[in-house]
Design a protein around this motif. Sequence first.
Motif, PDB file in Angstrom:
ATOM      1  N   TRP A  28     -22.082 -45.721  32.115  1.00  0.00           N
ATOM      2  CA  TRP A  28     -22.944 -45.283  31.249  1.00  0.00           C
ATOM      3  C   TRP A  28     -22.281 -45.781  30.291  1.00  0.00           C
ATOM      4  O   TRP A  28     -21.139 -46.664  29.350  1.00  0.00           O
ATOM      5  CB  TRP A  28     -22.690 -44.232  31.240  1.00  0.00           C
ATOM      6  N   ALA A  29     -23.331 -45.588  28.695  1.00  0.00           N
ATOM      7  CA  ALA A  29     -22.571 -45.729  27.453  1.00  0.00           C
ATOM      8  C   ALA A  29     -23.294 -44.797  26.345  1.00  0.00           C
ATOM      9  O   ALA A  29     -23.995 -43.949  27.001  1.00  0.00           O
ATOM     10  CB  ALA A  29     -24.065 -47.031  27.136  1.00  0.00           C
ATOM     11  N   PHE A  30     -22.383 -44.183  25.777  1.00  0.00           N
ATOM     12  CA  PHE A  30     -22.728 -43.605  24.369  1.00  0.00           C
ATOM     13  C   PHE A  30     -22.614 -44.114  23.151  1.00  0.00           C
ATOM     14  O   PHE A  30     -21.812 -44.899  22.948  1.00  0.00           O
ATOM     15  CB  PHE A  30     -21.914 -42.211  24.579  1.00  0.00           C
ATOM     16  N   ASP A  31     -23.290 -43.879  22.171  1.00  0.00           N
ATOM     17  CA  ASP A  31     -22.842 -43.958  21.048  1.00  0.00           C
ATOM     18  C   ASP A  31     -22.665 -45.747  20.816  1.00  0.00           C
ATOM     19  O   ASP A  31     -22.006 -45.969  20.362  1.00  0.00           O
ATOM     20  CB  ASP A  31     -21.839 -43.398  19.828  1.00  0.00           C
ATOM     21  N   ALA A  32     -23.921 -46.330  21.570  1.00  0.00           N
ATOM     22  CA  ALA A  32     -24.063 -47.278  21.786  1.00  0.00           C
ATOM     23  C   ALA A  32     -25.410 -47.646  20.592  1.00  0.00           C
ATOM     24  O   ALA A  32     -26.352 -47.635  21.031  1.00  0.00           O
ATOM     25  CB  ALA A  32     -23.753 -48.197  22.680  1.00  0.00           C
ATOM     26  N   ILE A  33     -25.867 -49.151  20.701  1.00  0.00           N
ATOM     27  CA  ILE A  33     -27.008 -49.809  19.871  1.00  0.00           C
ATOM     28  C   ILE A  33     -27.477 -51.306  21.098  1.00  0.00           C
ATOM     29  O   ILE A  33     -26.584 -51.868  21.443  1.00  0.00           O
ATOM     30  CB  ILE A  33     -26.872 -49.877  19.304  1.00  0.00           C
ATOM     31  N   ASP A  34     -28.755 -51.703  21.952  1.00  0.00           N
ATOM     32  CA  ASP A  34     -29.002 -52.465  22.262  1.00  0.00           C
ATOM     33  C   ASP A  34     -27.961 -52.936  23.962  1.00  0.00           C
ATOM     34  O   ASP A  34     -27.323 -54.212  23.814  1.00  0.00           O
ATOM     35  CB  ASP A  34     -29.146 -53.304  21.149  1.00  0.00           C
ATOM     36  N   PHE A  84     -25.735 -42.858  36.411  1.00  0.00           N
ATOM     37  CA  PHE A  84     -25.672 -44.192  35.454  1.00  0.00           C
ATOM     38  C   PHE A  84     -26.364 -43.083  34.276  1.00  0.00           C
ATOM     39  O   PHE A  84     -27.162 -41.856  34.538  1.00  0.00           O
ATOM     40  CB  PHE A  84     -27.431 -44.912  35.732  1.00  0.00           C
ATOM     41  N   ASP A  85     -26.060 -43.365  33.163  1.00  0.00           N
ATOM     42  CA  ASP A  85     -25.835 -42.081  32.095  1.00  0.00           C
ATOM     43  C   ASP A  85     -26.648 -43.339  30.196  1.00  0.00           C
ATOM     44  O   ASP A  85     -25.825 -44.047  29.895  1.00  0.00           O
ATOM     45  CB  ASP A  85     -24.812 -41.274  31.627  1.00  0.00           C
ATOM     46  N   LEU A  86     -27.400 -42.845  29.663  1.00  0.00           N
ATOM     47  CA  LEU A  86     -27.488 -43.203  28.321  1.00  0.00           C
ATOM     48  C   LEU A  86     -27.388 -41.704  27.833  1.00  0.00           C
ATOM     49  O   LEU A  86     -27.922 -41.093  27.623  1.00  0.00           O
ATOM     50  CB  LEU A  86     -28.722 -43.973  28.287  1.00  0.00           C
ATOM     51  N   ASP A  87     -26.546 -41.808  27.368  1.00  0.00           N
ATOM     52  CA  ASP A  87     -25.732 -40.610  26.889  1.00  0.00           C
ATOM     53  C   ASP A  87     -25.591 -40.798  24.752  1.00  0.00           C
ATOM     54  O   ASP A  87     -26.615 -41.247  24.825  1.00  0.00           O
ATOM     55  CB  ASP A  87     -24.350 -39.953  26.381  1.00  0.00           C
ATOM     56  N   GLU A 126     -26.236 -36.306  38.467  1.00  0.00           N
ATOM     57  CA  GLU A 126     -27.597 -36.775  38.386  1.00  0.00           C
ATOM     58  C   GLU A 126     -27.522 -38.433  38.663  1.00  0.00           C
ATOM     59  O   GLU A 126     -26.829 -38.766  38.755  1.00  0.00           O
ATOM     60  CB  GLU A 126     -27.755 -37.153  37.255  1.00  0.00           C
ATOM     61  N   GLY A 127     -28.701 -38.400  39.704  1.00  0.00           N
ATOM     62  CA  GLY A 127     -28.955 -40.526  39.546  1.00  0.00           C
ATOM     63  C   GLY A 127     -28.689 -41.354  38.828  1.00  0.00           C
ATOM     64  O   GLY A 127     -27.122 -41.694  37.814  1.00  0.00           O
ATOM     65  N   PHE A 128     -29.209 -40.639  37.537  1.00  0.00           N
ATOM     66  CA  PHE A 128     -29.462 -41.348  36.338  1.00  0.00           C
ATOM     67  C   PHE A 128     -29.989 -40.362  35.160  1.00  0.00           C
ATOM     68  O   PHE A 128     -30.982 -38.867  35.209  1.00  0.00           O
ATOM     69  CB  PHE A 128     -31.112 -41.612  36.211  1.00  0.00           C
ATOM     70  N   LEU A 129     -28.866 -40.273  33.777  1.00  0.00           N
ATOM     71  CA  LEU A 129     -28.865 -38.914  32.730  1.00  0.00           C
ATOM     72  C   LEU A 129     -29.217 -39.505  31.619  1.00  0.00           C
ATOM     73  O   LEU A 129     -28.457 -40.695  31.372  1.00  0.00           O
ATOM     74  CB  LEU A 129     -28.262 -38.726  32.963  1.00  0.00           C
ATOM     75  N   LEU A 130     -30.201 -38.868  31.141  1.00  0.00           N
ATOM     76  CA  LEU A 130     -30.295 -39.139  29.855  1.00  0.00           C
ATOM     77  C   LEU A 130     -30.411 -37.871  28.408  1.00  0.00           C
ATOM     78  O   LEU A 130     -30.883 -37.056  29.205  1.00  0.00           O
ATOM     79  CB  LEU A 130     -31.485 -39.905  29.659  1.00  0.00           C
ATOM     80  N   PHE A 131     -29.233 -37.709  27.845  1.00  0.00           N
ATOM     81  CA  PHE A 131     -28.541 -36.821  27.619  1.00  0.00           C
ATOM     82  C   PHE A 131     -27.967 -37.012  25.801  1.00  0.00           C
ATOM     83  O   PHE A 131     -27.243 -37.535  25.400  1.00  0.00           O
ATOM     84  CB  PHE A 131     -27.382 -35.614  28.208  1.00  0.00           C
ATOM     85  N   ASP A 132     -28.327 -35.770  24.841  1.00  0.00           N
ATOM     86  CA  ASP A 132     -27.659 -35.904  23.596  1.00  0.00           C
ATOM     87  C   ASP A 132     -26.742 -35.180  23.250  1.00  0.00           C
ATOM     88  O   ASP A 132     -27.104 -34.087  23.874  1.00  0.00           O
ATOM     89  CB  ASP A 132     -28.416 -36.155  22.179  1.00  0.00           C
ATOM     90  N   TYR A 133     -25.390 -35.610  23.616  1.00  0.00           N
ATOM     91  CA  TYR A 133     -24.299 -34.357  23.387  1.00  0.00           C
ATOM     92  C   TYR A 133     -24.246 -33.458  22.449  1.00  0.00           C
ATOM     93  O   TYR A 133     -23.210 -32.777  21.451  1.00  0.00           O
ATOM     94  CB  TYR A 133     -23.186 -35.187  23.738  1.00  0.00           C
ATOM     95  N   GLY A 134     -24.775 -34.105  21.094  1.00  0.00           N
ATOM     96  CA  GLY A 134     -24.768 -33.396  19.289  1.00  0.00           C
ATOM     97  C   GLY A 134     -24.303 -33.786  18.656  1.00  0.00           C
ATOM     98  O   GLY A 134     -23.554 -32.945  17.942  1.00  0.00           O
ATOM     99  N   GLY A 135     -23.735 -35.437  19.009  1.00  0.00           N
ATOM    100  CA  GLY A 135     -22.780 -36.047  17.933  1.00  0.00           C
ATOM    101  C   GLY A 135     -23.995 -36.537  16.407  1.00  0.00           C
ATOM    102  O   GLY A 135     -25.311 -36.419  16.750  1.00  0.00           O
TER     103      GLY A 135
END
Length: 467
Positions: free
Chosen positions: A248-254, A275-278, A297-306
């Motif tokens: 997974w990735a978080f706070d990341a671009i491209d 997998f996750d785009l957080d 989950e198989g694939f997650l997209l979630f904004d954690y509030g950052g």
Amino acid sequence: MKYLVIAFLFLSCTKQVTKTTETKEPVSPVSPQLPVYYISADGNTTNSGRTPDKPWSISRANNHDFSAGDILQISGKIDEVLYIGREDAGEAGAPLTIQGSGTLKGIDLYNTENITIKQLRFVGEGIMIHQDQDTKEYLSNFIVDSVESSEAMWGLKIHTSGKGFENVSITNSVFHHNRHSGIYTIGNWPEINHRNIHIKNVIAHHNSGTGETNTGHGIVVAGFNGGVIEYSEAYENGSNGDANIGIWAFDAIDITIQYCKSHHNRSKKVDGGGFDLDGGTQQCVIQYCQSWENDGEGFLLFDYGGPNPTKNNTFQYNISYNDARKNTNYGGFTLGGVNPVYNTRLYNNTVYISKGAGVNNGALTFIYGAAMKGLEVKNNIFYADGLGITAYYDSPATMELANNLYYSTKTISLAGLVGDPLFSENLYLTQTSPAVNKGIELDGLPKKDIYNNAITNQRDIGAIESH
């Protein structure tokens, strides 16, 4: 590992002479001494370190300032950490190379650059790449290839309080039985200040977690602008984890995650997904990936509030098979956020889910779903055996459903096609499937499916083209 064999053919010629001349052996050119330093478990501080039979100890190496182009040849099992600092930095085209058949407890790269690490094992402390706030320039060119790292907190960790790192390559390596993560990168949070990372042919497995939240991951990329994770696999991570994901990735671009597999990941509490785009991911893509038999989950997209926005992310041509096996409130795809999540695209994915131990899970699940703004769900197959297609814990603020194929033993009240997709082996479509030649063209869709089958006519619904 591939080996490039280059054969040089030397042509010789003869010159006929009319008188006797003295014959001399050709003079071999004098090669400069290779800058190789030998370091071994049985080395010592008084040896020269320049031949295999007179190696240095690790303590002697840690007190030497190496130069660009030097090679450190490691042998034996050394239960100490090798420290490489600013004064040991290589140069572009002339890296400092640390290699060999040996085992180190760990390696610590601090405020340095142009470093290559290959063919080594690390047991106990892993690989640490870090810089402090006094570093005002990017530190560049790190290659980690064909290594194994285990029994550390992090198998490999990149972090900074300075400018950041760029051009990092991690390939052909295994990270296992670490406590926090196999691979973990982070910027000077919340800044996204690293540039360009490539992770390829990496396996991350049995990274357990510490029992604390946000531990037990396989591969995590955060703080990078630009990067690819591909042909990699994460499995059996998170046995003592919480809020953990395989890749997974978080706070990341491209960042693009592609051709990867994530399966049988576990969690004591939350997640345990594939997998996750957080939170804070922007312009990121997960494509051609397969997830199966994960606790969450198989694939997650979630904004954690950052503080960084989550926007413009795409999931396309992926497969989730029987995920959400244990933990509640998850599905093949799970979407939501604390903060708004803008402009998400789910195109041509295939989700197959049968009822597991989790309750309320469906093929497509929303948690804090009201955060979803500008969600497009098109050309997907959602197959739910004994479950509903969707589960809502807040409906999406705006969602466009178009041209999806749904199958469930429960009532379906969604816009799109309803019917059995008629899967054959491995979720391939039979020629009589209602998904065949029913896909719609969407901007930017690739011309091949998850198994590299070319799409030459009207595309099918789902991740796999019939053939």
